[in-house]
Design an enzyme around this catalytic site. Sequence first.
Site, mmCIF file in Angstrom:
data_model
loop_
_atom_site.group_PDB
_atom_site.id
_atom_site.type_symbol
_atom_site.label_atom_id
_atom_site.label_comp_id
_atom_site.label_asym_id
_atom_site.label_seq_id
_atom_site.Cartn_x
_atom_site.Cartn_y
_atom_site.Cartn_z
ATOM 1 N NE ARG A 101 -6.357 -0.008 -2.229
ATOM 2 C CZ ARG A 101 -5.519 -0.115 -3.262
ATOM 3 N NH1 ARG A 101 -4.791 0.908 -3.661
ATOM 4 N NH2 ARG A 101 -5.418 -1.264 -3.913
ATOM 5 C CG HIS A 145 -0.238 -3.082 -3.781
ATOM 6 N ND1 HIS A 145 -1.341 -2.266 -3.627
ATOM 7 C CD2 HIS A 145 0.446 -2.553 -4.815
ATOM 8 C CE1 HIS A 145 -1.305 -1.279 -4.514
ATOM 9 N NE2 HIS A 145 -0.226 -1.446 -5.253
ATOM 10 C CD GLU A 191 -3.404 -1.890 -10.602
ATOM 11 O OE1 GLU A 191 -2.269 -2.233 -10.968
ATOM 12 O OE2 GLU A 191 -3.782 -0.725 -10.633
ATOM 13 C CG ASN A 332 -6.727 -0.003 -8.426
ATOM 14 O OD1 ASN A 332 -7.553 0.065 -7.514
ATOM 15 N ND2 ASN A 332 -5.559 -0.599 -8.282
ATOM 16 C CE1 TYR A 334 -3.731 6.217 -10.885
ATOM 17 C CE2 TYR A 334 -4.353 3.913 -11.076
ATOM 18 C CZ TYR A 334 -3.795 4.945 -10.350
ATOM 19 O OH TYR A 334 -3.291 4.702 -9.090
ATOM 20 C CD GLU A 400 -3.905 1.877 -6.993
ATOM 21 O OE1 GLU A 400 -3.453 2.212 -8.107
ATOM 22 O OE2 GLU A 400 -3.449 0.939 -6.320
#
Length: 508
Positions: A101, A145, A191, A332, A334, A400
């Site tokens: 990616r 991005h 994002e 994404n 985390y 991600e």
Amino acid sequence: MRVSSKFLLLSLLAEVCFGKYTPTKFSRNDFPSGFVFGAGTSAYQVEGAAAEDGRTPSIWDTFANSGKLPDKSSGNIASDEYHKYKEDVQLMKEMGLDAYRFSIAWSRLLPNGRGAINPKGLQYYNNLINELISNGIQPHVTLFHYDIPQALEDEYRGWLSPKIVKDFKEFADVCFREFGDRVSHWTTLNEANIFVIGGYDSGIFPPKRCSYPYGFDCTGGNSSLEPYMAGHNCLLAHAAAATLYKKKYQAKQHGLIGLSLLVYWLTPLTNSEDDVRATQRANDFYTGWFVNPLVFGDYPDTMKKIAGPKIPSFTKYQSKQLMGSSDFIGVNHYRSMNVKHSQNNQMTSQRDFLGDMFAETIEKRDGTPVGEFPLVPSGMQGVLEYFKEVYGNPPIYIHENGYSTPSNETLDDDTRRVTYLSEYMESMLNAIRNGSDTRGYFIWSFLDCFELFNGYQSRYGLYYVDFKDKDLKRYPKFSAHWYSNFLKGNKEIGIVKPTESPNSHVPQ
Ligand code: FCB
């Protein structure tokens, strides 16, 4: 200092035997067939060659080069993938990645933001894509991005202007036309939610727009209004590009197109009704803001009620265009947060976007010592189940997920990254077993790079990059060996004999 590879092997074995690392309990055969495993990066964070071959600055160049990061660094050179893409693709191949990616730097391909194509930019992305394909690796490409051309920011304030919709669509058209015959997956925006909050509410990210008291050192802005405007234009630009792809290219190129968001796993701090409601609001403001329009054609009711006239509305045509514009959602993930209701007595027009949420988020650490990257693997399953229940189980790619270590980390202490990755992957597998339509998983990041929050002070890479070495040499970390072993179908930890010992090099 040099440490022998024998020492590395012994220390890894010791870590396995003495419990620092638990062998993975699953193998890739436990995932549905066709499930894609990869790793990712983004243009500004790895390419470097910032002023080379006709590339012009993006807002990230302007921001970083004015010393806005804690270490005053920039992506001027970054990991130099622009020059080292062949070497990197070989490392991906050795690792066994199904997919890579990466993103296309808009200002490398269209230096003025629109119009003339930069032949060198075109050549670079063709080369990279061809190199991936000829090594059996699928390109999963992001168009935006965080790095809008500075030219468009200067001309009409970028994402704040509806003019961006046409220019983004034109940029996307060039990419689909030139590269689409070889690209299986397109993501319009990375994002979008965090790009907008960081860029237009708190102003911590470029274009650094915010208003007192919600941020500082901004280039102007209005934290109460602009996040809604920029978010709206992001959605319309996504819809325009995706519709174009579906009408003009998809039937012959057979790719998929989607949009990606940062998604926190949010749970109420207490079981009080206030905190439970605050959690729902926070989900709506962070995630529903973008996903509701994509799935249901409009913003969440909560947002419309609270933000009132600050939130733009969609025409019937726009709403129809948005629904079904995404073949998948990129997630994404985390971190996990506890949510607490927060009172805010300011008038709607004075509250910033985050204030409209009436919620405070407090990071969950679940036993992770402060100073270490929090490890809450159940958050992955939580997020995926949330999408299944609230949004009718759309196809999802985890775009991600990854673990950050401080930059002085040495190569021989990478066991926590392996623990993090394997536990989050296991949590994803649990969601899939419960019916989630998750189709792929990408580790952030393939290699150490320029990080958006703190430059070179933290590292997420599977490959270590020696930023002090003029050749920016790459070394596989323990996690690279672990992931490779997993990708090759092994269940056990397996210490793959590296082509070159990572511990022949210890960073200072
Ligand atoms: C995400 C960004 C990505 C990377 C990771 C750590 O927010 O999309 O580029 O910097 O964080």
